[in-house]
Design an enzyme around this catalytic site. Structure first.
Site, PDB file in Angstrom:
ATOM      1  N   SER A   7     -41.148  27.036   6.300  1.00  0.00           N
ATOM      2  CA  SER A   7     -40.310  26.207   7.170  1.00  0.00           C
ATOM      3  C   SER A   7     -41.187  25.135   7.789  1.00  0.00           C
ATOM      4  O   SER A   7     -42.112  25.440   8.550  1.00  0.00           O
ATOM      5  CB  SER A   7     -39.695  27.072   8.271  1.00  0.00           C
ATOM      6  OG  SER A   7     -39.252  26.228   9.314  1.00  0.00           O
ATOM      7  N   HIS A  32     -38.258  25.018   3.182  1.00  0.00           N
ATOM      8  CA  HIS A  32     -37.141  25.238   4.112  1.00  0.00           C
ATOM      9  C   HIS A  32     -37.159  24.176   5.212  1.00  0.00           C
ATOM     10  O   HIS A  32     -38.189  23.945   5.845  1.00  0.00           O
ATOM     11  CB  HIS A  32     -37.282  26.640   4.710  1.00  0.00           C
ATOM     12  CG  HIS A  32     -36.145  27.084   5.560  1.00  0.00           C
ATOM     13  ND1 HIS A  32     -34.980  27.610   5.038  1.00  0.00           N
ATOM     14  CD2 HIS A  32     -35.984  27.098   6.902  1.00  0.00           C
ATOM     15  CE1 HIS A  32     -34.160  27.940   6.019  1.00  0.00           C
ATOM     16  NE2 HIS A  32     -34.738  27.636   7.172  1.00  0.00           N
ATOM     17  N   ASP A  34     -35.315  22.929   8.691  1.00  0.00           N
ATOM     18  CA  ASP A  34     -34.446  23.361   9.789  1.00  0.00           C
ATOM     19  C   ASP A  34     -33.882  22.166  10.542  1.00  0.00           C
ATOM     20  O   ASP A  34     -34.612  21.435  11.199  1.00  0.00           O
ATOM     21  CB  ASP A  34     -35.249  24.242  10.758  1.00  0.00           C
ATOM     22  CG  ASP A  34     -35.527  25.605  10.167  1.00  0.00           C
ATOM     23  OD1 ASP A  34     -34.569  26.257   9.730  1.00  0.00           O
ATOM     24  OD2 ASP A  34     -36.702  26.010  10.128  1.00  0.00           O
ATOM     25  N   MET A  36     -31.447  20.935  13.474  1.00  0.00           N
ATOM     26  CA  MET A  36     -30.813  21.414  14.717  1.00  0.00           C
ATOM     27  C   MET A  36     -30.281  20.230  15.505  1.00  0.00           C
ATOM     28  O   MET A  36     -30.930  19.177  15.559  1.00  0.00           O
ATOM     29  CB  MET A  36     -31.832  22.163  15.569  1.00  0.00           C
ATOM     30  CG  MET A  36     -32.569  23.263  14.819  1.00  0.00           C
ATOM     31  SD  MET A  36     -33.598  24.233  15.928  1.00  0.00           S
ATOM     32  CE  MET A  36     -34.484  25.245  14.747  1.00  0.00           C
ATOM     33  N   HIS A  65     -31.288  23.979   6.040  1.00  0.00           N
ATOM     34  CA  HIS A  65     -30.582  24.956   6.888  1.00  0.00           C
ATOM     35  C   HIS A  65     -29.970  24.193   8.053  1.00  0.00           C
ATOM     36  O   HIS A  65     -30.682  23.775   8.965  1.00  0.00           O
ATOM     37  CB  HIS A  65     -31.610  26.009   7.340  1.00  0.00           C
ATOM     38  CG  HIS A  65     -31.114  26.998   8.339  1.00  0.00           C
ATOM     39  ND1 HIS A  65     -31.964  27.833   9.044  1.00  0.00           N
ATOM     40  CD2 HIS A  65     -29.855  27.317   8.760  1.00  0.00           C
ATOM     41  CE1 HIS A  65     -31.262  28.607   9.854  1.00  0.00           C
ATOM     42  NE2 HIS A  65     -29.980  28.305   9.708  1.00  0.00           N
ATOM     43  N   MET A  67     -28.203  23.882  11.319  1.00  0.00           N
ATOM     44  CA  MET A  67     -27.816  24.578  12.561  1.00  0.00           C
ATOM     45  C   MET A  67     -27.148  23.537  13.438  1.00  0.00           C
ATOM     46  O   MET A  67     -27.678  23.098  14.464  1.00  0.00           O
ATOM     47  CB  MET A  67     -29.072  25.178  13.232  1.00  0.00           C
ATOM     48  CG  MET A  67     -29.600  26.391  12.477  1.00  0.00           C
ATOM     49  SD  MET A  67     -31.314  26.771  12.900  1.00  0.00           S
ATOM     50  CE  MET A  67     -32.149  25.690  11.746  1.00  0.00           C
ATOM     51  N   MET A 136     -30.164  35.627   9.432  1.00  0.00           N
ATOM     52  CA  MET A 136     -31.093  35.268  10.506  1.00  0.00           C
ATOM     53  C   MET A 136     -31.682  36.538  11.104  1.00  0.00           C
ATOM     54  O   MET A 136     -30.954  37.459  11.500  1.00  0.00           O
ATOM     55  CB  MET A 136     -30.392  34.487  11.619  1.00  0.00           C
ATOM     56  CG  MET A 136     -29.957  33.075  11.257  1.00  0.00           C
ATOM     57  SD  MET A 136     -31.224  32.012  10.549  1.00  0.00           S
ATOM     58  CE  MET A 136     -32.465  31.985  11.853  1.00  0.00           C
ATOM     59  N   ASP A 174     -34.659  34.705   7.515  1.00  0.00           N
ATOM     60  CA  ASP A 174     -35.265  33.611   8.273  1.00  0.00           C
ATOM     61  C   ASP A 174     -35.513  34.051   9.710  1.00  0.00           C
ATOM     62  O   ASP A 174     -34.582  34.373  10.441  1.00  0.00           O
ATOM     63  CB  ASP A 174     -34.300  32.413   8.236  1.00  0.00           C
ATOM     64  CG  ASP A 174     -34.853  31.162   8.883  1.00  0.00           C
ATOM     65  OD1 ASP A 174     -36.019  31.147   9.293  1.00  0.00           O
ATOM     66  OD2 ASP A 174     -34.084  30.176   8.960  1.00  0.00           O
TER      67      ASP A 174
HETATM   68  C1  DX5 Z   1     -35.150  29.303  13.470  1.00  0.00           C
HETATM   69  C2  DX5 Z   1     -35.330  28.573  12.147  1.00  0.00           C
HETATM   70  C3  DX5 Z   1     -36.397  29.178  11.329  1.00  0.00           C
HETATM   71  C4  DX5 Z   1     -37.754  29.113  11.940  1.00  0.00           C
HETATM   72  C5  DX5 Z   1     -38.578  30.222  11.379  1.00  0.00           C
HETATM   73  O1  DX5 Z   1     -34.098  28.754  14.147  1.00  0.00           O
HETATM   74  O2  DX5 Z   1     -34.138  28.613  11.395  1.00  0.00           O
HETATM   75  O3  DX5 Z   1     -36.416  28.666  10.015  1.00  0.00           O
HETATM   76  O4  DX5 Z   1     -38.402  27.897  11.727  1.00  0.00           O
HETATM   77  O5  DX5 Z   1     -39.780  30.210  12.051  1.00  0.00           O
HETATM   78  P1  DX5 Z   1     -40.669  31.519  12.207  1.00  0.00           P
HETATM   79  O6  DX5 Z   1     -41.058  31.946  10.841  1.00  0.00           O
HETATM   80  O7  DX5 Z   1     -41.787  31.004  13.028  1.00  0.00           O
HETATM   81  O8  DX5 Z   1     -39.826  32.546  12.925  1.00  0.00           O
HETATM   82 ZN    ZN Z   2     -34.224  28.131   9.161  1.00  0.00          ZN
END
Ligand code: DX5
Ligand code: ZN
Length: 224
Positions: A7, A32, A34, A36, A65, A67, A136, A174
């Site tokens: 990620s 990956h 993320d 947000m 991903h 969010m 998750m 994740d």
């Molecule tokens: C959390 C994200 C993850 C996060 C994982 O909201 O969706 O992808 O970056 O990070 P680690 O591996 O540090 O928990």
């Molecule tokens: Zn993620």
């Protein structure tokens, strides 16, 4: 087969291209991303322009991903930016079937994600439509959180549901994946492991990637 999906959320954004080359060198086969929005989750990260820039420096499949609220509104922009997989949260989609169809209609692999409090049973009607189910193992929003072990039961249940209906989605996890937790995730049936802090947090990302993959591969031999 198990795959590691670093990620980039935990990477050094000022040196993103280099950080991506490190994980490729370490053996990562998916990246990956993320996304947000500060509404669905209490944090803001990256959007389509960053995905487009990452697309230029790697051939790895980009696992985006989302969010975010109203994902339908932004899916075309992430497709144009070069996403290969796009996953949406069950909790964020009133019309989940329509949203997954929308992703599919763009020629991108659709995935569905569930938060720790959401049961796998809520996915029953979409399991035949998805390329991956992302479980998750932390509450989404931040990297570096502690692994929530009840995610493992959900992984086991999903694997059983997949067999029962002869579906072929991949199971991804994740949150909180480190050298401590990766083995149990793989033994429970995870095939795609996201790791942020475990790769970019401390030490050398190349070595961290190698080490996590090694542990994951060893754990596949212990699957029951
Ligand atoms: C959390 C994200 C993850 C996060 C994982 O909201 O969706 O992808 O970056 O990070 P680690 O591996 O540090 O928990
Ligand atoms: Zn993620």
């Amino acid at each position: 087969m198990v795959e590691l999906a670093p990620s980039i959320l935990s990477a050094d954004f000022a040196h993103l291209g280099d950080q991506i080359q490190f994980v490729v060198e370490g053996g990562a086969t998916v990246l990956h991303v993320d996304v947000m929005d500060g509404h669905f989750v209490p944090n803001i990260t990256i959007g389509p322009p960053v995905v487009a820039s990452v697309r230029k420096v790697t051939n790895l499949p980009l696992d985006v991903h989302l969010m975010i609220e109203n994902p339908d509104q932004y899916i075309p922009a992430f497709v144009d930016a070069g996403a290969d997989w796009i996953s949406v949260h069950q909790e964020a989609c009133v019309h989940l079937n329509r949203t997954l169809e929308l992703i599919h209609s763009h020629g991108v692999n659709p995935g569905v994600v569930i938060n720790p409090a959401t049961p796998v049973g809520s996915l029953e009607e979409v399991l035949d439509m998805v390329h991956h189910v992302l479980v998750m193992s932390v509450n989404p929003g931040f990297g570096g959180q502690k692994f929530i072990p009840s995610a493992l039961d959900k992984v086991r249940k999903l694997a059983l549901m997949r067999t029962a209906r002869s579906a072929n989605f991949r199971i991804e996890i994740d949150g909180g994946i480190t050298t401590e937790t990766i083995g149990e995730a793989v033994r429970a049936g995870v095939e795609v492991l996201v790791a942020g802090n475990g790769i970019f947090g401390n030490g050398n990302p190349i070595e961290n990637t190698r080490q996590l993959l090694k542990l994951a591969k060893e754990a596949t031999l212990q699957r029951v």
